[in-house]
Write a protein that holds these residues in place. Structure first.
Motif, PDB file in Angstrom:
ATOM      1  N   PRO A   8       0.820  -1.214   0.000  1.00 24.03           N
ATOM      2  CA  PRO A   8       0.000   0.000   0.000  1.00 24.03           C
ATOM      3  C   PRO A   8       0.854   1.265   0.000  1.00 24.03           C
ATOM      4  O   PRO A   8       1.889   1.319   0.683  1.00 24.03           O
ATOM      5  CB  PRO A   8      -0.788  -0.085   1.316  1.00 24.03           C
ATOM      6  CG  PRO A   8      -0.657  -1.483   1.784  1.00 24.03           C
ATOM      7  CD  PRO A   8       0.621  -1.999   1.219  1.00 24.03           C
ATOM      8  N   VAL A   9       0.421   2.260  -0.752  1.00 25.48           N
ATOM      9  CA  VAL A   9       1.106   3.554  -0.796  1.00 25.48           C
ATOM     10  C   VAL A   9       0.081   4.682  -0.704  1.00 25.48           C
ATOM     11  O   VAL A   9      -1.073   4.500  -1.075  1.00 25.48           O
ATOM     12  CB  VAL A   9       1.961   3.709  -2.076  1.00 25.48           C
ATOM     13  CG1 VAL A   9       2.949   2.565  -2.208  1.00 25.48           C
ATOM     14  CG2 VAL A   9       1.119   3.812  -3.323  1.00 25.48           C
ATOM     15  N   THR A  10       0.534   5.833  -0.215  1.00 23.40           N
ATOM     16  CA  THR A  10      -0.324   7.012  -0.185  1.00 23.40           C
ATOM     17  C   THR A  10       0.043   7.992  -1.287  1.00 23.40           C
ATOM     18  O   THR A  10      -0.797   8.761  -1.732  1.00 23.40           O
ATOM     19  CB  THR A  10      -0.250   7.726   1.186  1.00 23.40           C
ATOM     20  OG1 THR A  10       1.116   7.984   1.491  1.00 23.40           O
ATOM     21  CG2 THR A  10      -0.857   6.862   2.280  1.00 23.40           C
ATOM     22  N   ASP A  11       1.275   7.987  -1.738  1.00 25.39           N
ATOM     23  CA  ASP A  11       1.744   8.867  -2.810  1.00 25.39           C
ATOM     24  C   ASP A  11       2.468   7.991  -3.833  1.00 25.39           C
ATOM     25  O   ASP A  11       3.630   7.626  -3.644  1.00 25.39           O
ATOM     26  CB  ASP A  11       2.673   9.932  -2.232  1.00 25.39           C
ATOM     27  CG  ASP A  11       3.173  10.930  -3.260  1.00 25.39           C
ATOM     28  OD1 ASP A  11       3.386  10.556  -4.442  1.00 25.39           O
ATOM     29  OD2 ASP A  11       3.379  12.100  -2.883  1.00 25.39           O
ATOM     30  N   MET A  12       1.775   7.635  -4.910  1.00 21.83           N
ATOM     31  CA  MET A  12       2.325   6.690  -5.886  1.00 21.83           C
ATOM     32  C   MET A  12       3.605   7.212  -6.534  1.00 21.83           C
ATOM     33  O   MET A  12       4.561   6.460  -6.692  1.00 21.83           O
ATOM     34  CB  MET A  12       1.285   6.336  -6.947  1.00 21.83           C
ATOM     35  CG  MET A  12       1.761   5.290  -7.941  1.00 21.83           C
ATOM     36  SD  MET A  12       2.180   3.681  -7.212  1.00 21.83           S
ATOM     37  CE  MET A  12       0.559   2.942  -7.112  1.00 21.83           C
ATOM     38  N   ASN A  13       3.641   8.480  -6.912  1.00 27.55           N
ATOM     39  CA  ASN A  13       4.849   9.009  -7.554  1.00 27.55           C
ATOM     40  C   ASN A  13       6.057   8.898  -6.635  1.00 27.55           C
ATOM     41  O   ASN A  13       7.133   8.468  -7.056  1.00 27.55           O
ATOM     42  CB  ASN A  13       4.644  10.466  -7.981  1.00 27.55           C
ATOM     43  CG  ASN A  13       3.669  10.588  -9.129  1.00 27.55           C
ATOM     44  OD1 ASN A  13       3.589   9.719  -9.989  1.00 27.55           O
ATOM     45  ND2 ASN A  13       2.919  11.666  -9.149  1.00 27.55           N
ATOM     46  N   ALA A  17       6.438   6.820  -4.070  1.00 27.13           N
ATOM     47  CA  ALA A  17       6.740   5.409  -3.839  1.00 27.13           C
ATOM     48  C   ALA A  17       7.461   4.791  -5.036  1.00 27.13           C
ATOM     49  O   ALA A  17       8.416   4.035  -4.860  1.00 27.13           O
ATOM     50  CB  ALA A  17       5.459   4.641  -3.537  1.00 27.13           C
ATOM     51  N   VAL A  18       7.017   5.089  -6.234  1.00 24.46           N
ATOM     52  CA  VAL A  18       7.683   4.569  -7.437  1.00 24.46           C
ATOM     53  C   VAL A  18       9.129   5.042  -7.466  1.00 24.46           C
ATOM     54  O   VAL A  18      10.050   4.250  -7.710  1.00 24.46           O
ATOM     55  CB  VAL A  18       6.927   4.972  -8.719  1.00 24.46           C
ATOM     56  CG1 VAL A  18       7.769   4.734  -9.962  1.00 24.46           C
ATOM     57  CG2 VAL A  18       5.601   4.221  -8.818  1.00 24.46           C
ATOM     58  N   ARG A  19       9.375   6.327  -7.188  1.00 22.34           N
ATOM     59  CA  ARG A  19      10.751   6.847  -7.161  1.00 22.34           C
ATOM     60  C   ARG A  19      11.592   6.099  -6.125  1.00 22.34           C
ATOM     61  O   ARG A  19      12.738   5.738  -6.384  1.00 22.34           O
ATOM     62  CB  ARG A  19      10.762   8.346  -6.846  1.00 22.34           C
ATOM     63  CG  ARG A  19      10.488   9.234  -8.032  1.00 22.34           C
ATOM     64  CD  ARG A  19      10.784  10.701  -7.744  1.00 22.34           C
ATOM     65  NE  ARG A  19      10.142  11.205  -6.543  1.00 22.34           N
ATOM     66  CZ  ARG A  19       8.909  11.716  -6.485  1.00 22.34           C
ATOM     67  NH1 ARG A  19       8.176  11.792  -7.575  1.00 22.34           N
ATOM     68  NH2 ARG A  19       8.427  12.158  -5.338  1.00 22.34           N
ATOM     69  N   PHE A  20      11.019   5.855  -4.935  1.00 19.26           N
ATOM     70  CA  PHE A  20      11.739   5.157  -3.868  1.00 19.26           C
ATOM     71  C   PHE A  20      12.184   3.771  -4.329  1.00 19.26           C
ATOM     72  O   PHE A  20      13.360   3.425  -4.245  1.00 19.26           O
ATOM     73  CB  PHE A  20      10.851   5.037  -2.621  1.00 19.26           C
ATOM     74  CG  PHE A  20      11.474   4.225  -1.517  1.00 19.26           C
ATOM     75  CD1 PHE A  20      12.338   4.815  -0.607  1.00 19.26           C
ATOM     76  CD2 PHE A  20      11.207   2.868  -1.389  1.00 19.26           C
ATOM     77  CE1 PHE A  20      12.929   4.073   0.415  1.00 19.26           C
ATOM     78  CE2 PHE A  20      11.791   2.120  -0.378  1.00 19.26           C
ATOM     79  CZ  PHE A  20      12.650   2.721   0.526  1.00 19.26           C
ATOM     80  N   ASP A  75       9.806   2.043   3.984  1.00 27.09           N
ATOM     81  CA  ASP A  75       9.855   2.675   2.668  1.00 27.09           C
ATOM     82  C   ASP A  75       9.394   4.122   2.782  1.00 27.09           C
ATOM     83  O   ASP A  75       9.118   4.620   3.883  1.00 27.09           O
ATOM     84  CB  ASP A  75       9.062   1.867   1.630  1.00 27.09           C
ATOM     85  CG  ASP A  75       7.555   1.935   1.803  1.00 27.09           C
ATOM     86  OD1 ASP A  75       7.052   2.649   2.696  1.00 27.09           O
ATOM     87  OD2 ASP A  75       6.860   1.259   1.026  1.00 27.09           O
ATOM     88  N   SER A  76       9.288   4.814   1.668  1.00 27.45           N
ATOM     89  CA  SER A  76       8.893   6.223   1.664  1.00 27.45           C
ATOM     90  C   SER A  76       7.462   6.436   2.136  1.00 27.45           C
ATOM     91  O   SER A  76       7.074   7.546   2.478  1.00 27.45           O
ATOM     92  CB  SER A  76       9.056   6.801   0.256  1.00 27.45           C
ATOM     93  OG  SER A  76       8.215   6.115  -0.662  1.00 27.45           O
ATOM     94  N   GLU A  77       6.664   5.369   2.169  1.00 31.43           N
ATOM     95  CA  GLU A  77       5.258   5.468   2.556  1.00 31.43           C
ATOM     96  C   GLU A  77       5.005   5.045   3.999  1.00 31.43           C
ATOM     97  O   GLU A  77       3.900   5.157   4.497  1.00 31.43           O
ATOM     98  CB  GLU A  77       4.404   4.604   1.624  1.00 31.43           C
ATOM     99  CG  GLU A  77       4.603   4.919   0.160  1.00 31.43           C
ATOM    100  CD  GLU A  77       4.375   6.385  -0.140  1.00 31.43           C
ATOM    101  OE1 GLU A  77       3.220   6.856  -0.032  1.00 31.43           O
ATOM    102  OE2 GLU A  77       5.358   7.080  -0.474  1.00 31.43           O
ATOM    103  N   GLY A  78       6.026   4.514   4.670  1.00 28.59           N
ATOM    104  CA  GLY A  78       5.870   4.061   6.050  1.00 28.59           C
ATOM    105  C   GLY A  78       5.627   2.578   6.205  1.00 28.59           C
ATOM    106  O   GLY A  78       5.311   2.114   7.295  1.00 28.59           O
ATOM    107  N   ASN A  79       5.772   1.799   5.132  1.00 27.12           N
ATOM    108  CA  ASN A  79       5.641   0.339   5.217  1.00 27.12           C
ATOM    109  C   ASN A  79       6.926  -0.268   5.759  1.00 27.12           C
ATOM    110  O   ASN A  79       8.024   0.089   5.321  1.00 27.12           O
ATOM    111  CB  ASN A  79       5.378  -0.262   3.830  1.00 27.12           C
ATOM    112  CG  ASN A  79       4.023   0.100   3.293  1.00 27.12           C
ATOM    113  OD1 ASN A  79       3.002  -0.240   3.861  1.00 27.12           O
ATOM    114  ND2 ASN A  79       4.016   0.814   2.172  1.00 27.12           N
ATOM    115  N   ARG A  80       6.796  -1.229   6.669  1.00 23.26           N
ATOM    116  CA  ARG A  80       7.939  -1.986   7.176  1.00 23.26           C
ATOM    117  C   ARG A  80       8.180  -3.162   6.236  1.00 23.26           C
ATOM    118  O   ARG A  80       7.276  -3.954   5.985  1.00 23.26           O
ATOM    119  CB  ARG A  80       7.647  -2.487   8.581  1.00 23.26           C
ATOM    120  CG  ARG A  80       8.781  -3.291   9.193  1.00 23.26           C
ATOM    121  CD  ARG A  80       8.381  -3.780  10.573  1.00 23.26           C
ATOM    122  NE  ARG A  80       7.166  -4.610  10.470  1.00 23.26           N
ATOM    123  CZ  ARG A  80       7.119  -5.893  10.830  1.00 23.26           C
ATOM    124  NH1 ARG A  80       8.171  -6.499  11.303  1.00 23.26           N
ATOM    125  NH2 ARG A  80       5.991  -6.572  10.713  1.00 23.26           N
TER     126      ARG A  80
END
Length: 128
Positions: A12-17, A19-22, A116-121
Motif C-alpha cells: 500500500p502507498v499514499t503517494d504513488m509518484n 513510492a515509485v521513485r523510492f 519505505d517512503s510510505e511508512g511500510n515496514r
C-alpha cells in the motif's frame, strides 16, 4: 506443478509518484505503472521462470493503508547478492533503516528491516 506458495503481493502507498521513485532508486529497476479503475498500481519487474513472487505498489485510499508496525512482512531478495547494496540506498531514497544487515544463520544468510517512503515496514534478504 511445483510453485512457490506466495503468488502475488501488494504494498500500500499514499503517494504513488513518491513510492515509485523510492523503489526504482533502491532496487535500480523500473516499475510499470498501471491505473486500473479505482486502483493505481505500479508493477515490479517480473522474470518468467525465475524463483520468487511478483507484486506491485497499490494506491486505493479506502482499501489500502501503509503500516509500519502491523501486518505482513515482505522480504525482498537482494538482486546484488549482498543486501548491503540495496540497504545503502534506502535513506537517500526517502526511507529509514530499522535493523541493519544481520546474520540469521550461516545456512540462511542475512536480513535487514527498513521503512519505505510510505511508512511500510519491509525486509531484505541475501545469502552473503
Amino acid at each position: 506443478m511445483q510453485t512457490n506458495l506466495v503468488g502475488w503481493f501488494e504494498i500500500p502507498v499514499t503517494d504513488m509518484n513518491r513510492a515509485v521513485r523510492f523503489y526504482e532508486q533502491v532496487f535500480a529497476v523500473q516499475l510499470l505503472r498501471r491505473p486500473m479503475g479505482g486502483l493505481d498500481m505500479a508493477w515490479f519487474p517480473a522474470k518468467h521462470g525465475a524463483s520468487g513472487s511478483c507484486g506491485s505498489l497499490i494506491h486505493h485510499p479506502r482499501h489500502y493503508s501503509p503500516s509500519s508496525t502491523d501486518g505482513v512482512l515482505i522480504y525482498f531478495t537482494s538482486q546484488a547478492g549482498d543486501l548491503a547494496l540495496e540497504l545503502s540506498r534506502v535513506e537517500a531514497a526517502g526511507g529509514r533503516i530499522l535493523q541493519p544487515k544481520t546474520l540469521i544463520s550461516k545456512e540462511i544468510g542475512f536480513m535487514a528491516l527498513f521503512l519505505d517512503s510510505e511508512g511500510n515496514r519491509l525486509a531484505l534478504h541475501s545469502r552473503a
